[in-house]
Write a protein that holds these residues in place. Structure first.
Motif, mmCIF file in Angstrom:
data_model
loop_
_atom_site.group_PDB
_atom_site.id
_atom_site.type_symbol
_atom_site.label_atom_id
_atom_site.label_comp_id
_atom_site.label_asym_id
_atom_site.label_seq_id
_atom_site.Cartn_x
_atom_site.Cartn_y
_atom_site.Cartn_z
ATOM 1 N N MET A 167 10.039 2.119 0.657
ATOM 2 C CA MET A 167 11.262 1.495 -0.192
ATOM 3 C C MET A 167 12.051 2.664 -0.715
ATOM 4 S SD MET A 167 8.500 -0.651 -2.788
ATOM 5 C CE MET A 167 9.830 -0.813 -3.995
ATOM 6 N N LYS A 168 13.353 2.232 -1.026
ATOM 7 C CA LYS A 168 14.255 3.157 -1.318
ATOM 8 C C LYS A 168 13.574 3.852 -2.785
ATOM 9 C CE LYS A 168 18.678 1.420 -1.858
ATOM 10 N NZ LYS A 168 19.610 0.402 -1.859
ATOM 11 N N ASP A 203 0.822 -1.135 0.104
ATOM 12 C CA ASP A 203 0.127 0.021 -0.051
ATOM 13 C C ASP A 203 0.978 1.425 0.103
ATOM 14 O OD1 ASP A 203 1.042 0.098 2.531
ATOM 15 O OD2 ASP A 203 -0.792 -0.433 3.613
ATOM 16 N N ALA A 204 0.216 2.456 0.433
ATOM 17 C CA ALA A 204 1.187 3.758 0.325
ATOM 18 C C ALA A 204 2.072 3.537 1.185
ATOM 19 C CB ALA A 204 0.189 4.882 0.280
ATOM 20 N N ALA A 248 3.184 -12.974 -7.915
ATOM 21 C CA ALA A 248 2.492 -13.987 -7.197
ATOM 22 C C ALA A 248 0.856 -13.703 -7.310
ATOM 23 C CB ALA A 248 2.665 -13.633 -5.706
ATOM 24 N N ARG A 249 0.265 -12.746 -6.667
ATOM 25 C CA ARG A 249 -1.106 -12.604 -6.963
ATOM 26 C C ARG A 249 -1.469 -10.920 -6.709
ATOM 27 N NH1 ARG A 249 -1.658 -16.577 -8.157
ATOM 28 N NH2 ARG A 249 -2.820 -18.275 -7.545
ATOM 29 N N GLY A 250 -2.329 -10.568 -7.846
ATOM 30 C CA GLY A 250 -2.467 -9.145 -8.117
ATOM 31 C C GLY A 250 -2.927 -8.398 -6.881
ATOM 32 N N GLN A 251 -3.683 -9.132 -6.181
ATOM 33 C CA GLN A 251 -4.468 -8.574 -4.910
ATOM 34 C C GLN A 251 -3.450 -8.212 -3.699
ATOM 35 O OE1 GLN A 251 -5.472 -11.110 -6.469
ATOM 36 N NE2 GLN A 251 -7.635 -10.528 -7.502
ATOM 37 N N LEU A 252 -2.323 -8.483 -3.791
ATOM 38 C CA LEU A 252 -1.158 -8.209 -2.976
ATOM 39 C C LEU A 252 -0.861 -6.550 -2.936
ATOM 40 C CD1 LEU A 252 1.316 -11.025 -3.388
ATOM 41 C CD2 LEU A 252 -0.287 -10.974 -1.519
ATOM 42 N N VAL A 253 -1.224 -5.924 -4.132
ATOM 43 C CA VAL A 253 -0.863 -4.845 -4.391
ATOM 44 C C VAL A 253 -2.120 -3.792 -4.680
ATOM 45 C CG1 VAL A 253 0.563 -3.430 -6.082
ATOM 46 C CG2 VAL A 253 1.448 -5.532 -5.685
ATOM 47 N N ASP A 254 -1.913 -2.692 -3.910
ATOM 48 C CA ASP A 254 -2.907 -1.565 -4.136
ATOM 49 C C ASP A 254 -2.423 -0.829 -5.400
ATOM 50 O OD1 ASP A 254 -4.342 1.003 -4.252
ATOM 51 O OD2 ASP A 254 -4.252 1.082 -1.941
ATOM 52 N N ALA A 314 3.023 6.309 -6.745
ATOM 53 C CA ALA A 314 4.683 6.039 -6.557
ATOM 54 C C ALA A 314 5.244 6.000 -7.879
ATOM 55 C CB ALA A 314 4.913 4.761 -5.680
ATOM 56 N N LEU A 315 4.819 5.085 -8.800
ATOM 57 C CA LEU A 315 5.626 5.280 -10.000
ATOM 58 C C LEU A 315 5.441 6.571 -10.977
ATOM 59 C CD1 LEU A 315 4.357 1.742 -11.275
ATOM 60 C CD2 LEU A 315 6.896 2.306 -10.586
ATOM 61 N N ALA A 316 4.482 7.249 -10.744
ATOM 62 C CA ALA A 316 3.929 8.512 -11.404
ATOM 63 C C ALA A 316 5.041 9.653 -10.891
ATOM 64 C CB ALA A 316 2.735 8.886 -11.476
ATOM 65 N N ARG A 317 5.190 9.471 -9.405
ATOM 66 C CA ARG A 317 6.011 10.616 -8.749
ATOM 67 C C ARG A 317 7.303 10.085 -8.775
ATOM 68 N NH1 ARG A 317 2.426 9.706 -4.625
ATOM 69 N NH2 ARG A 317 4.263 8.706 -3.432
ATOM 70 N N LYS A 318 7.744 9.107 -9.309
ATOM 71 C CA LYS A 318 8.960 8.357 -9.219
ATOM 72 C C LYS A 318 9.620 8.467 -7.914
ATOM 73 C CE LYS A 318 10.178 9.480 -14.209
ATOM 74 N NZ LYS A 318 8.979 9.387 -14.593
ATOM 75 N N SER A 319 8.678 8.008 -6.897
ATOM 76 C CA SER A 319 9.132 7.887 -5.637
ATOM 77 C C SER A 319 9.788 6.460 -5.353
ATOM 78 C CB SER A 319 8.000 8.107 -4.721
ATOM 79 O OG SER A 319 6.656 7.280 -4.733
ATOM 80 N N ILE A 320 9.679 5.533 -6.243
ATOM 81 C CA ILE A 320 10.365 4.224 -6.420
ATOM 82 C C ILE A 320 10.740 4.184 -7.876
ATOM 83 C CG2 ILE A 320 8.838 3.224 -4.751
ATOM 84 C CD1 ILE A 320 7.589 1.569 -6.777
#
Length: 319
Positions: free
Chosen positions: A223-224, A216-217, A233-239, A246-252
């Motif tokens: 994360m670094k 989640d957030a 694994a399973r899609g539901q592991l991820v929000d 996070a990807l759009a902001r490039k925070s990871i």
């Protein structure tokens, strides 16, 4: 006893069909997994003694139509889409193909790590579009820290692979296997330490109430900023909304995804817009070798059932 075996996965190998027929079973196929309807399964399961099920949902209502059903053989290892409690309450065994696809999924996890860190899909699209962009810088995987969340068969197979990259390997699991970790030069740590130190985080957790949307957030914020998230694994592991932000902001650094909250991935998903996200079609286990192993394991479980022998890979849950 009926001799009909109902099969949904269209990748069920001909060798397994032959094995079942030689053992006296009639093999009947539904439409492929992504096309089959619950009504079609209900109609065909009525006189089946065994059902080889893919990733399509299998509800109590459908199972109840199988009056002579003795075995549900899951073509794979995840069984959260099966009402296994209802099945077991009614004397129906549920099996999985444990160990049949671990090498293929581990290969894909490694492939996604390399694809996203070296931006291989981006360069492929770029050169096909007539562009030449050698100025784009990417990341080495060599000698990085890899965090593995979930150390079952697949997580362990991933650890074996990344060891060849001289990686520092961290692991997180509710049930640590310390003996294996010592042999494999893997260090179990807290989730917080794994998130803070890993350059790659590869998810290999089962889906349950504790792991649902574990990414989640808050997880992503720990994360670094250069780290990559890998999910086979399973899609539901991820929000997915939190991951997109996070990807759009490039925070990871990026993500490599083979599984999604809903499949197929919606055509309007914002994940398509991101260059720092590699997307595949839930195909981690889709190798010819794994499909044959999975098919034969399902067939062998059915044959054991026909002989009155206990299954080799029944699900571990107890009622």
């Amino acid at each position: 006893m009926s001799n009909k075996v109902l099969v949904t996965p269209d990748m069920f190998h001909p060798d397994a069909v032959t094995l079942l027929k030689e053992s006296g079973f009639e093999v009947v196929f539904t439409k492929p997994t992504r096309q089959v309807t619950e009504d079609e399964v209900r109609q065909n399961i009525m006189d089946a003694v065994a059902y080889v099920v893919g990733s399509n949902p299998l509800t109590a209502t459908t199972i109840s139509e199988g009056k002579g059903l003795k075995l549900i053989a899951r073509f794979g290892v995840g069984y959260d889409a099966i009402d296994w409690r209802y099945a077991m309450q009614n004397g129906i065994t549920v099996t999985v193909t444990a160990g049949a696809n671990e090498q293929s999924v581990a290969d894909m996890a490694l492939a996604l790590m390399l694809s996203i860190s070296r931006q291989i899909p981006y360069f492929d699209r770029s050169i096909r579009d007539g562009q030449w962009t050698p100025q784009i810088m990417t990341h080495e995987m060599w000698s990085k820290t890899v965090g593995i969340m979930g150390t079952g068969r697949i997580g362990k197979a991933v650890a074996k692979r990344v060891a060849g990259f001289d990686a520092t390997i961290l692991a997180y699991d509710a049930y640590p296997d310390y003996s294996w970790a010592e042999r494999a030069n893997v260090t179990y740590v807290s989730k917080e330490q794994l998130l803070a130190e890993s350059d790659y985080i590869s998810l290999h957790l089962p889906l349950n109430k504790e792991t649902d949307r574990i990414v989640d957030a808050s997880f992503l914020e720990q994360m670094k900023p250069t780290a990559f998230l890998i999910n086979t694994a399973r899609g539901q592991l991820v929000d997915e909304s939190a991951l997109y932000e996070a990807l759009a902001r490039k925070s990871i650094g990026g993500a490599g995804l083979d599984v999604y909250n809903k499949e197929p991935l919606s055509k309007d998903s914002p994940l398509y817009l991101l260059d720092n996200c590699v997307l595949t079609h839930h195909v981690s286990s889709h190798t010819k070798e794994a499909m044959r192993r999975m098919s034969l394991q399902c067939a062998e479980e059915i044959i054991r059932m026909g002989k009155g022998e206990p299954p080799q890979h029944s699900i571990p849950e107890k009622l």
